[in-house]
Design a protein around this motif. Structure first.
Motif, PDB file in Angstrom:
ATOM      1  N   PRO A  92       0.852  -1.172   0.000  1.00 55.11           N
ATOM      2  CA  PRO A  92       0.000   0.000   0.000  1.00 55.11           C
ATOM      3  C   PRO A  92       0.897   1.234   0.000  1.00 55.11           C
ATOM      4  O   PRO A  92       1.966   1.216   0.613  1.00 55.11           O
ATOM      5  CB  PRO A  92      -0.747  -0.095   1.331  1.00 55.11           C
ATOM      6  N   ASN A  93       0.472   2.268  -0.692  1.00 60.56           N
ATOM      7  CA  ASN A  93       1.220   3.512  -0.670  1.00 60.56           C
ATOM      8  C   ASN A  93       2.533   3.528  -1.416  1.00 60.56           C
ATOM      9  O   ASN A  93       3.334   4.437  -1.228  1.00 60.56           O
ATOM     10  CB  ASN A  93       1.556   3.897   0.767  1.00 60.56           C
ATOM     11  N   SER A  94       2.781   2.508  -2.200  1.00 59.89           N
ATOM     12  CA  SER A  94       4.042   2.523  -2.926  1.00 59.89           C
ATOM     13  C   SER A  94       3.878   3.315  -4.225  1.00 59.89           C
ATOM     14  O   SER A  94       4.838   3.556  -4.927  1.00 59.89           O
ATOM     15  CB  SER A  94       4.472   1.096  -3.234  1.00 59.89           C
TER      16      SER A  94
ATOM     17  N   SER B 111      11.797   7.199  -6.419  1.00 53.82           N
ATOM     18  CA  SER B 111      13.256   7.347  -6.362  1.00 53.82           C
ATOM     19  C   SER B 111      13.648   8.792  -6.075  1.00 53.82           C
ATOM     20  O   SER B 111      14.745   9.041  -5.606  1.00 53.82           O
ATOM     21  CB  SER B 111      13.947   6.835  -7.620  1.00 53.82           C
ATOM     22  N   ASP B 112      12.732   9.740  -6.313  1.00 53.30           N
ATOM     23  CA  ASP B 112      13.029  11.111  -5.894  1.00 53.30           C
ATOM     24  C   ASP B 112      13.182  11.196  -4.382  1.00 53.30           C
ATOM     25  O   ASP B 112      14.115  11.805  -3.868  1.00 53.30           O
ATOM     26  CB  ASP B 112      11.916  12.063  -6.377  1.00 53.30           C
ATOM     27  N   VAL B 113      12.248  10.521  -3.692  1.00 52.04           N
ATOM     28  CA  VAL B 113      12.314  10.557  -2.238  1.00 52.04           C
ATOM     29  C   VAL B 113      13.568   9.840  -1.752  1.00 52.04           C
ATOM     30  O   VAL B 113      14.282  10.323  -0.865  1.00 52.04           O
ATOM     31  CB  VAL B 113      11.071   9.886  -1.630  1.00 52.04           C
TER      32      VAL B 113
ATOM     33  N   MET C  83      11.849   4.946 -10.963  1.00 56.37           N
ATOM     34  CA  MET C  83      10.710   5.758 -11.429  1.00 56.37           C
ATOM     35  C   MET C  83      10.349   6.863 -10.444  1.00 56.37           C
ATOM     36  O   MET C  83      10.647   6.765  -9.255  1.00 56.37           O
ATOM     37  CB  MET C  83       9.460   4.886 -11.595  1.00 56.37           C
ATOM     38  N   VAL C  84       9.711   7.893 -10.962  1.00 56.76           N
ATOM     39  CA  VAL C  84       9.022   8.855 -10.100  1.00 56.76           C
ATOM     40  C   VAL C  84       7.605   8.932 -10.656  1.00 56.76           C
ATOM     41  O   VAL C  84       7.324   9.683 -11.575  1.00 56.76           O
ATOM     42  CB  VAL C  84       9.700  10.242 -10.130  1.00 56.76           C
ATOM     43  N   GLY C  85       6.749   8.090 -10.082  1.00 53.23           N
ATOM     44  CA  GLY C  85       5.412   7.882 -10.655  1.00 53.23           C
ATOM     45  C   GLY C  85       4.616   9.159 -10.836  1.00 53.23           C
ATOM     46  O   GLY C  85       4.022   9.396 -11.880  1.00 53.23           O
ATOM     47  N   ASN C  86       4.611   9.988  -9.815  1.00 53.46           N
ATOM     48  CA  ASN C  86       3.733  11.160  -9.903  1.00 53.46           C
ATOM     49  C   ASN C  86       4.276  12.228 -10.847  1.00 53.46           C
ATOM     50  O   ASN C  86       3.586  13.180 -11.160  1.00 53.46           O
ATOM     51  CB  ASN C  86       3.445  11.735  -8.513  1.00 53.46           C
TER      52      ASN C  86
ATOM     53  N   GLU D  86      -5.113  13.799   2.905  1.00 54.86           N
ATOM     54  CA  GLU D  86      -4.875  12.407   2.533  1.00 54.86           C
ATOM     55  C   GLU D  86      -3.497  12.223   1.928  1.00 54.86           C
ATOM     56  O   GLU D  86      -2.740  11.360   2.320  1.00 54.86           O
ATOM     57  CB  GLU D  86      -5.901  11.968   1.492  1.00 54.86           C
ATOM     58  N   ASP D  87      -3.201  13.057   0.937  1.00 55.24           N
ATOM     59  CA  ASP D  87      -1.958  12.872   0.202  1.00 55.24           C
ATOM     60  C   ASP D  87      -0.734  13.134   1.054  1.00 55.24           C
ATOM     61  O   ASP D  87       0.316  12.560   0.827  1.00 55.24           O
ATOM     62  CB  ASP D  87      -1.928  13.779  -1.036  1.00 55.24           C
ATOM     63  N   SER D  88      -0.870  14.030   2.024  1.00 57.99           N
ATOM     64  CA  SER D  88       0.306  14.322   2.841  1.00 57.99           C
ATOM     65  C   SER D  88       0.604  13.173   3.783  1.00 57.99           C
ATOM     66  O   SER D  88       1.692  13.056   4.314  1.00 57.99           O
ATOM     67  CB  SER D  88       0.066  15.580   3.649  1.00 57.99           C
TER      68      SER D  88
ATOM     69  N   PRO E 108       2.071  16.855  -0.867  1.00 61.47           N
ATOM     70  CA  PRO E 108       1.115  16.459  -1.912  1.00 61.47           C
ATOM     71  C   PRO E 108       1.454  17.171  -3.220  1.00 61.47           C
ATOM     72  O   PRO E 108       1.876  18.325  -3.193  1.00 61.47           O
ATOM     73  CB  PRO E 108      -0.224  16.973  -1.389  1.00 61.47           C
ATOM     74  N   THR E 109       1.270  16.465  -4.326  1.00 59.26           N
ATOM     75  CA  THR E 109       1.547  17.138  -5.596  1.00 59.26           C
ATOM     76  C   THR E 109       0.273  17.804  -6.094  1.00 59.26           C
ATOM     77  O   THR E 109      -0.829  17.349  -5.819  1.00 59.26           O
ATOM     78  CB  THR E 109       2.009  16.147  -6.677  1.00 59.26           C
ATOM     79  N   LEU E 110       0.463  18.872  -6.841  1.00 61.96           N
ATOM     80  CA  LEU E 110      -0.667  19.630  -7.353  1.00 61.96           C
ATOM     81  C   LEU E 110      -1.565  18.737  -8.199  1.00 61.96           C
ATOM     82  O   LEU E 110      -2.783  18.730  -8.071  1.00 61.96           O
ATOM     83  CB  LEU E 110      -0.143  20.798  -8.187  1.00 61.96           C
TER      84      LEU E 110
HETATM   85  P1  GDP Z   1      -0.959   3.025  -3.841  1.00 63.00           P
HETATM   86  O1  GDP Z   1      -1.550   2.908  -2.470  1.00 63.00           O
HETATM   87  O2  GDP Z   1       0.184   2.116  -3.992  1.00 63.00           O
HETATM   88  O3  GDP Z   1      -1.973   2.882  -4.922  1.00 63.00           O
HETATM   89  O4  GDP Z   1      -0.321   4.481  -3.913  1.00 63.00           O
HETATM   90  P2  GDP Z   1      -0.859   5.757  -4.633  1.00 63.00           P
HETATM   91  O5  GDP Z   1      -0.690   5.647  -6.095  1.00 63.00           O
HETATM   92  O6  GDP Z   1      -2.209   6.065  -4.119  1.00 63.00           O
HETATM   93  O7  GDP Z   1       0.210   6.843  -4.160  1.00 63.00           O
HETATM   94  C1  GDP Z   1       0.415   7.197  -2.811  1.00 63.00           C
HETATM   95  C2  GDP Z   1       0.969   8.613  -2.721  1.00 63.00           C
HETATM   96  O8  GDP Z   1       2.318   8.679  -3.224  1.00 63.00           O
HETATM   97  C3  GDP Z   1       0.202   9.624  -3.532  1.00 63.00           C
HETATM   98  O9  GDP Z   1       0.091  10.787  -2.746  1.00 63.00           O
HETATM   99  C4  GDP Z   1       1.058   9.842  -4.764  1.00 63.00           C
HETATM  100  O10 GDP Z   1       0.868  11.128  -5.313  1.00 63.00           O
HETATM  101  C5  GDP Z   1       2.456   9.686  -4.206  1.00 63.00           C
HETATM  102  N1  GDP Z   1       3.463   9.225  -5.175  1.00 63.00           N
HETATM  103  C6  GDP Z   1       3.334   8.248  -6.097  1.00 63.00           C
HETATM  104  N2  GDP Z   1       4.488   8.056  -6.764  1.00 63.00           N
HETATM  105  C7  GDP Z   1       5.398   8.918  -6.244  1.00 63.00           C
HETATM  106  C8  GDP Z   1       6.786   9.192  -6.513  1.00 63.00           C
HETATM  107  O11 GDP Z   1       7.441   8.578  -7.356  1.00 63.00           O
HETATM  108  N3  GDP Z   1       7.377  10.159  -5.764  1.00 63.00           N
HETATM  109  C9  GDP Z   1       6.679  10.847  -4.793  1.00 63.00           C
HETATM  110  N4  GDP Z   1       7.333  11.787  -4.107  1.00 63.00           N
HETATM  111  N5  GDP Z   1       5.390  10.616  -4.522  1.00 63.00           N
HETATM  112  C10 GDP Z   1       4.742   9.661  -5.236  1.00 63.00           C
END
Ligand code: GDP
Ligand code: MG
Length: 727
Positions: free
Chosen positions: A30-32, A136-138, A162-165, A388-390, A516-518
């Motif tokens: 979760p949260n990955s 990977s940014d984090v 990767m940096v998904g967001n 939530e996002d934070s 949180p990202t915009l």
């Molecule tokens: P899931 O629970 O695995 O489905 O995770 P989510 O896709 O819901 O993402 C959880 C949080 O991590 C969200 O707030 C995303 O915007 C954030 N997030 C996802 N990928 C990255 C990333 O590569 N870098 C950062 N800094 N944040 C990310």
């Protein structure tokens, strides 16, 4: 049950060289960032949230990459592949029975040790896999450095940073997937070695599994491991076979030899293996984000400050909802006012036509009344998305965990409740994360007490109508808190009475804080608001028209109309009256006629049947009928009040907004009781339907309906009667 892949949907990659078809499963903790990456590669817009338990069912999408068409499945987030929770079972079933061509394990690279645990288990299933090192940014900002070559070699698979967001690494990931075909299957990397004693038993068991020719579509070593761990699913499948016996004996031997149960021993070894790999291939330099998170958490979830901070933040959210939402609300209100005057002007003054009334009273009065609150909805969900996002919402669940423990449940139940602030329907579906059926039912039944987004328009109508502006935020806050308190109380009550039972232990996961990202916050907000607009344009529009019709029909009889006419003529021709007094009298007669039409209408009759029942709550027949309409969708309460109070009313520049009409007709106490009743009473139809589906029984759905309505009546009556005594 997840919808597993059918044979015919599967890969046809070998036959046709021009288009490949691959099934790709996205797994991960979760949260990955699984959902983020799912959205990235399929272009879908699934809900992304920074707390566990958001995705409970696998979601599918399609992704085209070059000549390859990929069916992508977003699995529920899990830490492991045991058989303890619904998510893990779903994930596991899709992996084993769905036979994806490639598994992409989304790993939070900033938290590698814990995330690799799942990867190891998937490797043991011998599925072709690619690791996406997301975040990977984090990881970089924490000073983590990976020796990717060594890691790839040790694990025998491809790794893509990767940096998904931000969308970074998408193409690398997709090409890694296409290169990792079925043939590349048995990885050359090493799997954990479980140590001499365990390996000895595993080899024996594996041999027995192979000889038995049972469960042949699973890797024999994996079955052996699961048997040894006492995995309930595999045990069930192999119950009464010789294998079960052998496994019991092996487990006993190990337990006496090594002094712990095999499940714990195997887990230890896996972590040992991961630690070893990471020590070799990961370099950590400075300060970790974990440590920053831990420092924030020392304050935010502390015993003394935790709850005040939670309450304070909520307070801030509601204050913001009103202060920021106020001005745009007035603009929309003015726009609808203008529209009403303009449309009304199309007909000559004094003429009454049904179409005019339908447009002005039914549609503008009804739907317009609801749309006015769009800004409030927007700001509320903006705030919730940020929380939530934070990662703060997970802390809120953690705080509630303590409270829930006192009533015999755990904080995991609070996650669905938090989702319930948005809408009860997904919240009730999110109860699937709970292992115990009884806990699930309890949570499902009380979720509607969390004020959902559809109730906000009601509060946003009532609060400014009756309370001075410095009370706006606090009132909303109080209403939400009453909901939470009642939900906790009802859960406690159910748990003590009809749904008594054990609650399995659970450790609440606290994801690290994140800015949180915009994009993600806006997506979230957009999803919510567009759902609201859609609802206003469909259900609410339809029901408004229906309710409007019920208020027109059957209309006054010819004699009654005649009586009003006679009265009018009498006054109009009475020369002893002066002009202004005459106009006033005429207006009074118009109003009396409208009132009489309404009361004799179908709606008026329904209302007068209900009135005696709802009178103790302080409601007249108008409010009562609006409460009935609210069962279809909560917002209908607002549209119904809008219709009732715009019928028989001249539309001109001086028409007051609905809230001023309410203020003139009801007391503060009645206003508060309206909110209370709407908060507690029968959730909307959609909620009842989803409760039926998820509990698989009409009984629980009807119990929810009747129980909550009854509770609403009791609480509101008590408050109204007590309030009247005081004032
Ligand atoms: P899931 O629970 O695995 O489905 O995770 P989510 O896709 O819901 O993402 C959880 C949080 O991590 C969200 O707030 C995303 O915007 C954030 N997030 C996802 N990928 C990255 C990333 O590569 N870098 C950062 N800094 N944040 C990310
Ligand atoms: Mg997700």
């Amino acid at each position: 049950m997840p919808n597993l892949l059918r044979e015919d949907e599967k890969s046809t990659s070998s036959s046709d060289s021009s288009t490949h078809q691959l099934t790709v499963a996205l797994a991960g903790n979760p949260n990955s960032g699984k959902t983020t990456i799912f959205n990235l590669i399929t272009g879908a817009r699934q809900h992304v949230g920074n707390y566990p338990g958001v995705t409970v069912e696998e979601v599918r999408g399609v992704c085209k990459f070059g000549q390859t068409r990929m069916d992508v499945i977003d699995l529920p987030g899990t830490y492991s592949l045991t058989a303890y929770s619904a998510e893990e079972l779903v994930a596991r079933q899709v992996l084993t029975e769905g036979k994806p061509d490639v598994v992409v394990d989304i790993v939070d690279a900033s938290n590698l040790n814990r995330n690799l645990y799942l990867a190891i288990q998937i490797m043991e299933l011998q599925l072709p896999m690619v690791l996406a090192f997301n975040m990977s940014d984090v990881a970089a900002s924490q000073g983590l450095k990976f020796d990717l070559d060594m890691l790839q070699q040790r694990l025998g698979l491809k790794i893509v940073p990767m940096v998904g967001n931000k969308g970074t690494g998408k193409d690398d990931l997709l090409s890694a997937v296409t290169e990792t075909t079925r043939q590349a299957e048995t990885a050359t990397g090493s799997l954990p070695n479980y140590g001499e004693e365990i390996e000895r038993e595993l080899v024996e068991l594996q041999k027995a599994v192979e000889e038995s020719a049972l469960l042949t579509d699973l890797p024999p070593r994996w079955i052996a491991i699961k048997l040894l761990e006492g995995d309930s699913d595999i045990r069930e499948k192999l119950a009464h076979t010789e294998l079960a016996d052998l496994a019991d004996k092996a487990a006993q031997r190990l337990e006496s030899e090594l002094g712990d149960n095999p499940e714990a021993l195997l887990a230890d070894r896996r972590y040992g293996f991961i630690n070893g790999v990471c020590r070799e291939a990961v370099q950590s330099t400075v300060e970790s984000r974990r440590r920053v998170s831990d420092r924030i958490d020392a304050v935010v979830v502390s015993r003394i400050l935790g709850l005040p901070i939670f309450l304070g933040l909520m307070y801030l959210v509601f204050q913001l909802t009103f202060t920021l939402g106020g001005p745009p609300m007035e603009w929309i209100e003015a726009a609808f006012g203008w529209l009403a005057v303009t449309i009304g002007g199309l007909w000559p003054t004094g003429s009454e036509s049904l179409l005019r009334s339908l447009l002005l009273d039914g549609i503008i009065g009804g739907v317009g009344g609801v749309l006015v609150f769009l800004p409030n909805i927007l700001f509320l969900f903006l705030a919730i998305a940020i929380l939530e996002d934070s990662g703060y919402m997970a802390r809120a669940a953690f705080l509630m965990d303590r409270l829930m423990h006192k009533i015999g449940m755990h904080g995991k139940s609070f996650v669905p409740m938090l989702i319930g602030f948005g809408c009860s329907v997904p919240a009730i579906m999110a109860t699937r994360t709970l292992e115990s059926r009884k806990d699930r039912l309890v949570t499902m039944l009380v979720v509607p007490l969390m004020s959902c987004g559809a109730r906000l328009p009601i509060y946003a109508l009532i609060i400014p109508a009756f309370f001075p502006s410095k009370w706006h935020g606090p009132m909303l806050w109080i209403i939400y808190l009453i909901g939470i308190a009642l939900a906790v109380f009802c859960a406690w009550f159910l748990k003590k009475t009809v749904l008594r039972g054990e609650t399995p232990p659970f450790v609440m996961e606290l994801p690290p804080y994140r800015l949180p990202t915009l994009r993600s916050v806006l997506t979230h907000m957009w999803n919510r608001s567009s759902a609201y607009l859609k609802k206003a344009g469909t259900i609410i529009l339809g029901i408004s028209i229906l309710l409007w019709a019920m208020q027109q029909w059957p209309g006054l009889s010819a004699t009654q109309v005649g009586e009003f006419e006679t009265m009018r003529t009498a006054i109009a021709t009475d020369s002893s009256l002066d002009e202004s007094f005459r106009d006033l009298r005429l207006e009074e007669i118009d109003f009396a006629e409208a009132e009489a039409t309404l009361q004799s209408s179908l709606m008026g009759r329904v209302g007068s049947v209900l009135e005696p029942v709802l009178k103790p709550c302080g409601f007249d027949w108008k409010i009562s009928t609006a409460m009935v309409g609210a069962f279809a969708a909560k917002e209908v309460f607002v549209s119904q009040m809008g219709i009732v109070y715009s019928l028989g009313e001249e539309q001109d520049e001086e028409s007051e907004p609905l809230r001023e009409k309410l203020q003139a007709n009801y007391t503060e106490l009645q206003g508060f009781c309206i909110m209370l009743f709407c908060l507690i009473s029968a959730p909307c139809m959609a909620t009842i339907a989803v409760t039926k589906r998820e509990s698989n029984s009409w009984m629980w759905a009807l119990l929810q309906l009747a129980g909550l309505t009854f509770l609403a009546w009791v609480v509101t009556t008590a408050v109204y009667q007590a309030g009247q005594l005081i004032t």
